[in-house]
Design an enzyme around this catalytic site. Sequence first.
Site, PDB file in Angstrom:
ATOM      1  N   GLY A  84      22.334 -70.369  41.277  1.00  0.00           N
ATOM      2  CA  GLY A  84      23.267 -69.362  40.790  1.00  0.00           C
ATOM      3  C   GLY A  84      23.561 -69.612  39.311  1.00  0.00           C
ATOM      4  N   ARG A 248      28.835 -66.543  46.680  1.00  0.00           N
ATOM      5  CA  ARG A 248      29.883 -66.919  45.739  1.00  0.00           C
ATOM      6  C   ARG A 248      31.187 -66.281  46.193  1.00  0.00           C
ATOM      7  NH1 ARG A 248      26.926 -70.342  44.333  1.00  0.00           N
ATOM      8  NH2 ARG A 248      26.145 -70.786  42.244  1.00  0.00           N
ATOM      9  N   ASP A 272      31.421 -70.397  52.923  1.00  0.00           N
ATOM     10  CA  ASP A 272      31.041 -71.676  52.306  1.00  0.00           C
ATOM     11  C   ASP A 272      31.510 -71.706  50.855  1.00  0.00           C
ATOM     12  OD1 ASP A 272      29.737 -74.224  52.173  1.00  0.00           O
ATOM     13  OD2 ASP A 272      28.117 -73.284  51.033  1.00  0.00           O
ATOM     14  N   HIS A 296      31.721 -75.568  50.131  1.00  0.00           N
ATOM     15  CA  HIS A 296      30.538 -75.271  49.304  1.00  0.00           C
ATOM     16  C   HIS A 296      29.458 -76.355  49.460  1.00  0.00           C
ATOM     17  CE1 HIS A 296      29.122 -73.064  45.420  1.00  0.00           C
ATOM     18  NE2 HIS A 296      28.083 -73.509  46.116  1.00  0.00           N
TER      19      HIS A 296
HETATM   20  P1  NDP Z   1      17.650 -64.572  44.598  1.00  0.00           P
HETATM   21  O1  NDP Z   1      17.625 -64.249  43.149  1.00  0.00           O
HETATM   22  O2  NDP Z   1      16.370 -64.815  45.302  1.00  0.00           O
HETATM   23  O3  NDP Z   1      18.449 -63.448  45.385  1.00  0.00           O
HETATM   24  C1  NDP Z   1      19.546 -62.822  44.810  1.00  0.00           C
HETATM   25  C2  NDP Z   1      19.780 -61.559  45.577  1.00  0.00           C
HETATM   26  O4  NDP Z   1      20.943 -60.923  45.010  1.00  0.00           O
HETATM   27  C3  NDP Z   1      18.632 -60.567  45.462  1.00  0.00           C
HETATM   28  O5  NDP Z   1      18.181 -60.274  46.749  1.00  0.00           O
HETATM   29  C4  NDP Z   1      19.260 -59.341  44.839  1.00  0.00           C
HETATM   30  O6  NDP Z   1      18.857 -58.164  45.467  1.00  0.00           O
HETATM   31  C5  NDP Z   1      20.737 -59.555  45.176  1.00  0.00           C
HETATM   32  N1  NDP Z   1      21.549 -58.743  44.282  1.00  0.00           N
HETATM   33  C6  NDP Z   1      21.655 -58.802  42.948  1.00  0.00           C
HETATM   34  N2  NDP Z   1      22.460 -57.817  42.508  1.00  0.00           N
HETATM   35  C7  NDP Z   1      22.852 -57.133  43.608  1.00  0.00           C
HETATM   36  C8  NDP Z   1      23.675 -56.006  43.821  1.00  0.00           C
HETATM   37  N3  NDP Z   1      24.261 -55.395  42.792  1.00  0.00           N
HETATM   38  N4  NDP Z   1      23.864 -55.578  45.089  1.00  0.00           N
HETATM   39  C9  NDP Z   1      23.276 -56.215  46.131  1.00  0.00           C
HETATM   40  N5  NDP Z   1      22.473 -57.277  45.984  1.00  0.00           N
HETATM   41  C10 NDP Z   1      22.272 -57.721  44.737  1.00  0.00           C
HETATM   42  O7  NDP Z   1      18.610 -65.850  44.714  1.00  0.00           O
HETATM   43  P2  NDP Z   1      18.755 -66.894  45.909  1.00  0.00           P
HETATM   44  O8  NDP Z   1      18.495 -66.210  47.189  1.00  0.00           O
HETATM   45  O9  NDP Z   1      17.982 -68.101  45.583  1.00  0.00           O
HETATM   46  O10 NDP Z   1      20.312 -67.246  45.790  1.00  0.00           O
HETATM   47  C11 NDP Z   1      21.274 -66.252  46.031  1.00  0.00           C
HETATM   48  C12 NDP Z   1      22.667 -66.745  45.673  1.00  0.00           C
HETATM   49  O11 NDP Z   1      23.102 -67.690  46.638  1.00  0.00           O
HETATM   50  C13 NDP Z   1      22.785 -67.486  44.346  1.00  0.00           C
HETATM   51  O12 NDP Z   1      22.969 -66.568  43.285  1.00  0.00           O
HETATM   52  C14 NDP Z   1      23.995 -68.357  44.549  1.00  0.00           C
HETATM   53  O13 NDP Z   1      25.138 -67.671  44.099  1.00  0.00           O
HETATM   54  C15 NDP Z   1      24.090 -68.524  46.048  1.00  0.00           C
HETATM   55  N6  NDP Z   1      23.850 -69.902  46.500  1.00  0.00           N
HETATM   56  C16 NDP Z   1      24.836 -70.568  47.167  1.00  0.00           C
HETATM   57  C17 NDP Z   1      24.624 -71.836  47.639  1.00  0.00           C
HETATM   58  C18 NDP Z   1      25.684 -72.584  48.359  1.00  0.00           C
HETATM   59  O14 NDP Z   1      25.719 -73.799  48.246  1.00  0.00           O
HETATM   60  N7  NDP Z   1      26.530 -71.936  49.127  1.00  0.00           N
HETATM   61  C19 NDP Z   1      23.342 -72.534  47.434  1.00  0.00           C
HETATM   62  C20 NDP Z   1      22.376 -71.732  46.733  1.00  0.00           C
HETATM   63  C21 NDP Z   1      22.634 -70.469  46.291  1.00  0.00           C
HETATM   64  P3  NDP Z   1      17.474 -57.426  45.086  1.00  0.00           P
HETATM   65  O15 NDP Z   1      16.402 -58.365  45.496  1.00  0.00           O
HETATM   66  O16 NDP Z   1      17.522 -56.175  45.877  1.00  0.00           O
HETATM   67  O17 NDP Z   1      17.525 -57.227  43.599  1.00  0.00           O
HETATM   68  C1  DGY Z   2      23.697 -72.980  43.686  1.00  0.00           C
HETATM   69  O1  DGY Z   2      22.645 -73.614  43.476  1.00  0.00           O
HETATM   70  O2  DGY Z   2      23.923 -71.885  43.183  1.00  0.00           O
HETATM   71  C2  DGY Z   2      24.684 -73.608  44.613  1.00  0.00           C
HETATM   72  O3  DGY Z   2      25.810 -72.858  44.782  1.00  0.00           O
HETATM   73  C3  DGY Z   2      25.032 -74.996  44.186  1.00  0.00           C
HETATM   74  O4  DGY Z   2      24.519 -75.888  45.105  1.00  0.00           O
END
Ligand code: NDP
Ligand code: DGY
Length: 331
Positions: A84, A248, A272, A296
């Site tokens: 993120g 988030r 989370d 988290h």
């Molecule tokens: P990706 O970039 O692969 O996926 C992000 C997704 O967000 C895409 O599918 C995209 O959709 C979607 N998105 C963006 N803008 C919008 C919108 N306006 N409306 C709906 N969907 C939207 O990232 P990851 O899957 O690797 O990670 C996703 C998120 O998970 C990170 O940004 C982070 O915040 C969170 N995270 C949390 C963790 C934790 O510890 N809890 C660990 C790791 C990540 P589309 O494909 O259609 O553009």
């Molecule tokens: C990420 O990678 O975005 C997670 O939230 C932190 O582990």
Amino acid sequence: MTSTTRPHLFITFQMPSQFIHSLERVFDLDYQDIPARLSHEQILSRIRAHTPDAILFSGGTKIDKEIISAAGDKLKMLATFSVGYNHIDIKECEKRGIPIGYTPGVLTDTTADLAITLLLATSRRITEAMRTVRNGEWGTSSNIMWMCGKPLINSTIGIVGLGRIGLAIARRLQPFSIQRILYSGTREKHFDSDSDKKLFKFVQFEELLHESDFVIIACALNEETTNMFNKKAFEQMKNDAILINISRGGIVDQDALYDALKNGQIRAAGLDVTVPEPLPTDHPLLTLENCTIFPHIGSADEYARHQMAQICVDNLLNFFSGKPMVHQLKI
Ligand code: NDP
Ligand code: DGY
């Protein structure tokens, strides 16, 4: 490299010594005496004192315009220990031409595992059930429906953001005999197999809210997704729906969530991620039986965290030796 030409790296968190040793070979490091949470003021004062060439930080550290400006023209690169990037002022980096290294992919599986853990813990009321064992409530009811949860079988799953993690969550849910997966986002995905074409359906956010038994937030936090789950969104969800957020905290309006959980607008939520992090221990959400909150820990497995640290190290070392980063954010 002589000591006078060695770049200076500020690290805002602690990590295993092997990663520090790799970085020490190239950088002069500022990483001593890092408290559990560095305040914005503490970061600013360390940056002003040491003027780093690069900063290595985690998703919990806000890198805003003030911090980037304080670092000044000497700052050449940012490295985040996260996939993120909502905590970074991307526009300011773009303006100043500062590249950003990040850690996509290596935490996808473990975060998806955690999402399933949270979904099951929430739907099967695990924290509530565990408490009955400790406080002597176990055995106090003769009702066969005591401590019953909501089944996954035949359910409609709604995933907001079918990115890397969203898709990995979907794959893990398939063996639970779910009926279908609705997803929303910025664009429809392409699936090759007929079974996937049948299973996945791209829908508008409103339809996902109306139709889903379990709604899972896996999208990035950005201007469009901030407070996407507000009073209006909860009103469109089924009263029996369960909301899971591993993305988030800022995507959910927590006051509206509290009301929705309290008033039976939705059945339960598993989070989370929250605003703020850590969540104050007197936060109203913590008073609710139907809200399960994790601190988290989505990517908190040893393998994933080591892989993330290694990518951060490689991003930094590559950049400062003139090579492409392993993962550079496209801005
Ligand atoms: P990706 O970039 O692969 O996926 C992000 C997704 O967000 C895409 O599918 C995209 O959709 C979607 N998105 C963006 N803008 C919008 C919108 N306006 N409306 C709906 N969907 C939207 O990232 P990851 O899957 O690797 O990670 C996703 C998120 O998970 C990170 O940004 C982070 O915040 C969170 N995270 C949390 C963790 C934790 O510890 N809890 C660990 C790791 C990540 P589309 O494909 O259609 O553009
Ligand atoms: C990420 O990678 O975005 C997670 O939230 C932190 O582990």
